[in-house]
Structure formats: structure tokens, C-alpha cells
Design an enzyme around this catalytic site. Structure first.
Site, PDB file in Angstrom:
ATOM      1  N   ALA A  43      -3.171  -4.819  18.932  1.00 14.83           N
ATOM      2  CA  ALA A  43      -4.291  -5.600  18.427  1.00 14.83           C
ATOM      3  C   ALA A  43      -5.423  -4.667  18.005  1.00 14.83           C
ATOM      4  CB  ALA A  43      -4.773  -6.563  19.500  1.00 14.83           C
TER       5      ALA A  43
ATOM      6  N   GLN B 184      -8.387  -3.993  19.064  1.00 17.29           N
ATOM      7  CA  GLN B 184      -8.971  -3.177  20.134  1.00 17.29           C
ATOM      8  C   GLN B 184      -7.907  -2.692  21.112  1.00 17.29           C
ATOM      9  OE1 GLN B 184     -11.906  -1.828  20.874  1.00 17.29           O
ATOM     10  NE2 GLN B 184     -12.861  -2.520  18.972  1.00 17.29           N
ATOM     11  N   SER B 185      -6.791  -2.271  20.590  1.00 25.05           N
ATOM     12  CA  SER B 185      -5.664  -1.857  21.425  1.00 25.05           C
ATOM     13  C   SER B 185      -5.967  -0.594  22.224  1.00 25.05           C
ATOM     14  CB  SER B 185      -4.437  -1.601  20.541  1.00 25.05           C
ATOM     15  OG  SER B 185      -3.416  -0.962  21.265  1.00 25.05           O
ATOM     16  N   ASN B 186      -5.858  -0.702  23.556  1.00 25.86           N
ATOM     17  CA  ASN B 186      -5.958   0.472  24.419  1.00 25.86           C
ATOM     18  C   ASN B 186      -4.733   1.370  24.253  1.00 25.86           C
ATOM     19  OD1 ASN B 186      -8.406  -0.374  25.866  1.00 25.86           O
ATOM     20  ND2 ASN B 186      -7.098  -1.975  26.712  1.00 25.86           N
TER      21      ASN B 186
ATOM     22  N   ALA C  49      -3.049   1.866  21.511  1.00 26.95           N
ATOM     23  CA  ALA C  49      -3.198   2.654  20.292  1.00 26.95           C
ATOM     24  C   ALA C  49      -4.072   3.875  20.555  1.00 26.95           C
ATOM     25  CB  ALA C  49      -3.806   1.788  19.191  1.00 26.95           C
TER      26      ALA C  49
END
Length: 336
Positions: free
Chosen positions: A73, A75-77, A79
Site C-alpha cells: 500500500a 504507506q507500506s512499511n 516497501a
């Protein structure tokens, strides 16, 4: 379970602390709550994905990859940690971000984890919600191959049997810490999404005959679907470990009552939990995963699901970097 059989690179600060939360426990008036600080794994600010990436990145290198691709998503942690791991190991990294919330907030779309991805020089591509992200990664991988690159595709959340080994290892680490502290753990609670963290914990704790149940607090999909996703990954992980058939289906438990309006959208209970952990214990949670996991834990304690005299471990999966994309969710004035 001899995990040294599998390729692994060193990325995380391990073991992560196991600490009591006395003020929160007293406030709630139920069990003693402990916290397993996987927000302290170190890489790019820490988080649970770093454990998975130790095995995933090693497999990528073993296969001769020069680039990794993953998705998540906005705000992917995951990523963020993947981009940082790739930078540290000298690999390229392409991030595909899915708009799962429809937010037009500038902070949500450009601050927090998004800014950190760019700081790590990971090219970003944005996709509308409900995109088949696995197909999108396959297309991007083929494009990179045509450019002469050797891509390795990491699933969302790093959640496949290779990534889940990181949380099999965490389960063994937790047991060692508990034994050293003479601590009887009655339950482990954590936020569950892409399934890899819960699958690894269940595989490790169940196959080692620890007797410690794991409860995942769902952040996205209904309970039946979440439990089925987790159990499939438990079975695949056990196959990889040559331990097939050692974990029963009823070892996988999820409670998905705290999702709220949807993935990435904090409910009021999420905000309340974030503020409670911050103001009682000085611990930062995130609005997507750990905040919802903590909201579930708090509510279940209040309902008497966990009793006085028990010890409950909350596994903190990290993600506080995403807070900077969610200022509007909090009722803060500019200054007091």
C-alpha cells in the site's frame, strides 16, 4: 528446526527486546502485558519485515538477482524496509504502490514511508486500488529482464515460506528469552495482514511444542479468509522445514473485529490505542498494523478474554514511520 540450513543475510538487530509494560497493564487491570520490540530491528527504523528480508534477500542473491521488486500500500512499511535492504546490499529495488485508501492527503501520499522510499532511491510506481499487484509485479519483472536486469520478485509483506522463516526464528528467539526470564507466556497477540508473521510464529511455536497460542488481530479482510491464508502459509512453511503435518488447523486464530472501515484507515479504537501506548509507555504504534493490533488487545483485556495473573506478549510489528502520513487522523492543534 535448524534454520542455518537456509541462506540468510544479516540485516536485523537481534534479539529484539522483550519488555514488560507495567503502566499499561495496571491501567487495564488485567494480565501483565509484555511487548516484543520488533519495531527495534534496526533497518530503516525497524519493523517486522526485516526478519523476513534476511532470508528473502539471501535467496535473491543466491539466485543471482541484481534487482528486487515488491509491492504494498502507499504507506507500506514492507516497501521501506525492502528499499533499505536493497540499498545496503547493493541491489536495485522497484516499488509498486497500490492506492488502497483513496486518500488525497498530501502527507499520506508523499510523507512517511513514501519519502523514505525515495530517500533510498527506489523507483516508485502507483496503481489504483484493486489492481492485481502480483500481475503488475510480473509485468515489471519482464520489463526489467528486457533491459538486461535479473529481478527477484518479493510478494507483498514478504509473505511466502522463505519470508516466514524470519518469524519461525522469532518464535525460537522468544522462547529463549522467556526461558531465561523464567516467564510463562500464556498468549502472543499481534497484527496480522499478509500472513507471513503469523504463519511463522504459529509454525515455530506449535512445531516446538511450546503450548503458546498465537492470536492475530486482522487489519484488512474477514476472519475466515484471514485464517485460511495464514494456515496455507503455515503448511507451506512447514513443508519447507520438513515438518509437514505438525500443526493443526485450530492453531491458527484471527480476530478481525478491529479492521474498521478498511485497510489503512484507522478506526477511533486505533487512535485510542496509539495514544494509550504513547502516553503510558512512550511507545509509538502505527495506524495500519500495530495500532489495530493493540486496539484488539486492549478491548479483549477489557472483555475478560485475558485474565489477571496471565502473561500476554504483544508483538510490536513496527511502522511508526507511517504516523507522519496520518497527522489529520489525530485531533492535534498546531500548538497548545
Amino acid at each position: 528446526m535448524h534454520l542455518a540450513r537456509f541462506p540468510r543475510v544479516s540485516l536485523a538487530h537481534l534479539p529484539t527486546p522483550l519488555e514488560p509494560l507495567p503502566r499499561l497493564s495496571e491501567w487495564l487491570g488485567g494480565p501483565m502485558i509484555w511487548i516484543k520490540r520488533d519495531d527495534c530491528t534496526g533497518l530503516a527504523g525497524g519493523g517486522n519485515k526485516t526478519r523476513k528480508l534476511e532470508f528473502l534477500m539471501a535467496e535473491a542473491i543466491e539466485q543471482g538477482a541484481d534487482t528486487v521488486i515488491t509491492q504494498g500500500a502507499t504507506q507500506s512499511n514492507h516497501a521501506r524496509q525492502t528499499a533499505a535492504a536493497a540499498t545496503r546490499l547493493g541491489l536495485g529495488c522497484h516499488i509498486l504502490l497500490e492506492d488502497r485508501t483513496g486518500s488525497i492527503e498530501e502527507d499520506y501520499n508523499y510523507n512517511g514511508n513514501v519519502m523514505l522510499n525515495q530517500l533510498f532511491e527506489a523507483p516508485l510506481q502507483k496503481y489504483p486500488g484493486a489492481t492485481d499487484m502480483n500481475e503488475a509485479m510480473a509485468v515489471r519483472a519482464e520489463e526489467l529482464r528486457e533491459q538486461g536486469k535479473r529481478p527477484y520478485v518479493i510478494p507483498g509483506g514478504g509473505s511466502n515460506p522463505t519470508g516466514a522463516l524470519g518469524y519461525v526464528n522469532c518464535a525460537l528467539e522468544l522462547l529463549t528469552q522467556a526461558n531465561d526470564k523464567h516467564l510463562r507466556i500464556d498468549s502472543v497477540v499481534h497484527a496480522t495482514g499478509s500472513a507471513g508473521t503469523q504463519a511463522g510464529l504459529v509454525a515455530g511455536l506449535s512445531a516446538s511444542n511450546s503450548g503458546i497460542p498465537v492470536l492475530g488481530i486482522g487489519v484488512r479482510i474477514p476472519r475466515a479468509q484471514q485464517e485460511e491464508n495464514v494456515y496455507r502459509l503455515v503448511e507451506a512453511t512447514l513443508d519447507k522445514l520438513n515438518l509437514s503435518g505438525t500443526v493443526a488447523r485450530d492453531a491458527v486464530r484471527a480476530n478481525c473485529d478491529y479492521v474498521g472501515e478498511g485497510y489503512g484507515i484507522p478506526a477511533q479504537s486505533t487512535i485510542d490505542a496509539i495514544e494509550m501506548f504513547a502516553r503510558l509507555e512512550g511507545i509509538l504504534l502505527d495506524p495500519v498494523y500495530s495500532g489495530k493490533g493493540a486496539a484488539g488487545l486492549i478491548d479483549l483485556v477489557r472483555k475478560g478474554e485475558f485474565k489477571s495473573g496471565q502473561n500476554v506478549v504483544f508483538l510490536h510489528t513496527g511502522g511508526a514511520q507511517a504516523l507522519f502520513g496520518y497527522r489529520s487522523a489525530f485531533n492535534f492543534s498546531q500548538y497548545d
